[in-house]
Design an enzyme around this catalytic site. Structure first.
Site, PDB file in Angstrom:
ATOM      1  N   LYS A 295      60.867  33.636  31.043  1.00  0.00           N
ATOM      2  CA  LYS A 295      60.757  32.669  29.737  1.00  0.00           C
ATOM      3  C   LYS A 295      59.135  32.883  29.563  1.00  0.00           C
ATOM      4  O   LYS A 295      58.212  33.336  30.531  1.00  0.00           O
ATOM      5  CB  LYS A 295      61.126  31.243  30.104  1.00  0.00           C
ATOM      6  CG  LYS A 295      60.438  30.659  31.308  1.00  0.00           C
ATOM      7  CD  LYS A 295      61.112  29.283  31.489  1.00  0.00           C
ATOM      8  CE  LYS A 295      60.681  28.443  32.593  1.00  0.00           C
ATOM      9  NZ  LYS A 295      61.015  27.264  32.736  1.00  0.00           N
TER      10      LYS A 295
ATOM     11  N   ARG B 218      66.342  15.376  33.009  1.00  0.00           N
ATOM     12  CA  ARG B 218      65.830  16.022  31.954  1.00  0.00           C
ATOM     13  C   ARG B 218      66.775  16.957  31.001  1.00  0.00           C
ATOM     14  O   ARG B 218      67.181  16.438  29.994  1.00  0.00           O
ATOM     15  CB  ARG B 218      64.914  17.231  32.549  1.00  0.00           C
ATOM     16  CG  ARG B 218      63.753  17.655  31.669  1.00  0.00           C
ATOM     17  CD  ARG B 218      62.783  18.519  32.221  1.00  0.00           C
ATOM     18  NE  ARG B 218      63.458  19.684  33.026  1.00  0.00           N
ATOM     19  CZ  ARG B 218      62.757  20.628  33.576  1.00  0.00           C
ATOM     20  NH1 ARG B 218      61.372  20.587  33.660  1.00  0.00           N
ATOM     21  NH2 ARG B 218      63.370  21.751  34.406  1.00  0.00           N
TER      22      ARG B 218
ATOM     23  N   TYR C 105      28.049  22.413  24.330  1.00  0.00           N
ATOM     24  CA  TYR C 105      28.027  21.208  23.429  1.00  0.00           C
ATOM     25  C   TYR C 105      28.056  19.845  24.256  1.00  0.00           C
ATOM     26  O   TYR C 105      28.334  19.663  25.542  1.00  0.00           O
ATOM     27  CB  TYR C 105      29.843  21.142  22.996  1.00  0.00           C
ATOM     28  CG  TYR C 105      29.817  22.267  21.967  1.00  0.00           C
ATOM     29  CD1 TYR C 105      29.180  21.950  20.835  1.00  0.00           C
ATOM     30  CD2 TYR C 105      30.473  23.222  22.054  1.00  0.00           C
ATOM     31  CE1 TYR C 105      29.452  22.865  19.673  1.00  0.00           C
ATOM     32  CE2 TYR C 105      30.882  24.331  20.937  1.00  0.00           C
ATOM     33  CZ  TYR C 105      30.133  24.033  19.792  1.00  0.00           C
ATOM     34  OH  TYR C 105      30.571  24.752  18.627  1.00  0.00           O
TER      35      TYR C 105
ATOM     36  N   MET D 102      35.489  27.519  21.980  1.00  0.00           N
ATOM     37  CA  MET D 102      36.365  28.316  21.577  1.00  0.00           C
ATOM     38  C   MET D 102      36.454  29.811  22.105  1.00  0.00           C
ATOM     39  O   MET D 102      37.523  30.361  22.371  1.00  0.00           O
ATOM     40  CB  MET D 102      36.550  28.155  20.089  1.00  0.00           C
ATOM     41  CG  MET D 102      37.751  28.845  19.629  1.00  0.00           C
ATOM     42  SD  MET D 102      38.191  28.684  17.821  1.00  0.00           S
ATOM     43  CE  MET D 102      38.207  26.663  17.388  1.00  0.00           C
TER      44      MET D 102
END
Length: 383
Positions: A49, A147, A269, A322
């Site tokens: 998956k 779940r 930043y 980013m």
């Protein structure tokens, strides 16, 4: 190439890419074989998956199928269709079950839903009765995860429901371990006992409980089929011990600039990292848009990620942005690193588990987040 997780991705040339992701398919196959050798007569499937944990469904399935794997698990039907294209005669289970109205799509691609509620079971049975025939499906029993899956008492009642079970073919009964990576957690024994109780009610139906870590539990709850995922891709299924698996993924990033930062100036930043003395900073052409999580940022208060630069471990300096990561490479001899060189973000001793821990998460998230702007190089499987 496309990715269910990241969408369409044009091929990226190595010279233009900010990072190089090398995927060792021979190591993937070796890990599958090592797990298969450990479980004796039980079948060893493969969980593929999330684009085979980020390495690519088509490549992973082709390599594992070539090694002898014949059963695969995915989360969504779209992933199942990709597996079917790579392995035409494999058994493919869809773990997230049967969405309303999708039974015909499962039949069209010979996919087997993992049915985890009475509603799903009734819908699958009705579809089979309406002319599809006795199609196979797995039954998911909840033994403690809360779940997905039928509760134990509901599964026991279902075993007596010949009308429902007579409409389709239960091909697997399965459950999922809660804390298999913690062998001393008492929930393991409770789940194994509960699952064994249910399994007895489904005589003749193959049973599956163990995931990667479950394979290594002292109780050896291998039953008829095991479902490794993370361990196949090099993750450690035994976190308190040495990793028995071979690394599959290596990530390298390009240095696009080197600079000296004066004492007292900040990097990145919001100025969360301040140079303590004159420091040499390397800027890498990889960031959180490439799946290297922002939570691995390094500050003066908290150590973050590291990279291996010319054999030296170097800490991240400042916030991951980013498209960029900044490193303090002051400990690297000045001539040993140049603009355009590659440094290692995963590999060379930086394991996927350590990378996850430094980012405040787990290796699973790192693997499945690796982006599609890297140049991907696949080392062939030798089978």
């Amino acid at each position: 190439m496309t990715s269910a997780a990241h969408g369409p991705c044009p091929a990226v040339g190595e010279d233009e890419a900010g990072g190089l992701l090398t995927i060792d398919l021979a190591a993937l196959v070796a890990n599958w074989r090592a797990l298969a050798a450990r479980v004796g007569s039980a079948e060893t499937a493969a969980v593929v998956k999330a684009d085979a944990y980020g390495i690519g469904i088509e490549q992973a399935v082709s390599a594992l199928y070539g090694a002898g794997c014949r059963t695969f698990f995915v989360a969504h039907p779209v992933e199942g269709r990709r597996v079917r294209a790579a392995a035409p005669d494999a058994v493919i289970y869809v773990l997230n079950g049967l969405l309303p109205g999708t039974a015909a799509a499962y039949r069209a691609h010979d996919l087997r839903p993992v049915l985890g509620s009475l509603e799903e079971i009734e819908e699958w049975a009705a579809f089979c009765r309406a002319g599809a025939g006795r199609l196979p499906a797995a039954l998911h029993v909840d033994t403690g995860m809360n779940r997905l899956g039928l509760r134990v008492e509901a599964a026991v009642q279902l075993a007596e429901n010949t009308e429902l079970l007579g409409a389709f073919t239960p091909s697997l009964v399965m459950s999922h371990l809660v804390s298999a990576e913690e062998p001393d957690d008492p929930i393991n024994a409770r789940q194994i006992a509960a699952f064994s109780h249910v399994r007895e009610r489904f005589a003749g139906v193959p049973a599956s409980l163990a995931n990667s870590s479950g394979i290594f539990l002292p109780q050896a709850p291998h039953f008829d089929l095991v479902r490794p995922g993370y361990a196949l891709y090099g993750g450690n299924p035994t976190p308190e011990r040495a990793n028995p698996m071979r690394p599959v993924v290596q990530l390298e990033a390009r240095v696009i600039q080197l600079r000296w930062t004066p004492d007292g100036e900040t990097v990145g930043y919001n100025g969360h990292w301040t140079a303590q003395g004159r420091r040499r900073i390397a800027t890498l052409s990889v960031g959180y848009a490439d799946g290297y999580l922002r939570t691995a940022s390094g500050t003066n208060l908290k150590a973050g990620g590291e990279a291996v630069v010319a054999g030296v471990r170097c800490p991240f300096a400042g916030r991951i942005s980013m498209d960029l990561i900044t490193l303090d490479v002051s400990a690297v001899p000045e001539g040993a690193i140049q603009r355009g060189d590659k440094v290692t973000l995963i590999g060379n001793g930086l394991t996927i588990d350590e990378v996850g821990k430094r980012a405040g998460t787990i290796g699973y998230e790192i693997l499945t987040s690796l982006g599609r702007r890297y140049h991907r190089r696949y080392l062939p499987a030798t089978v």
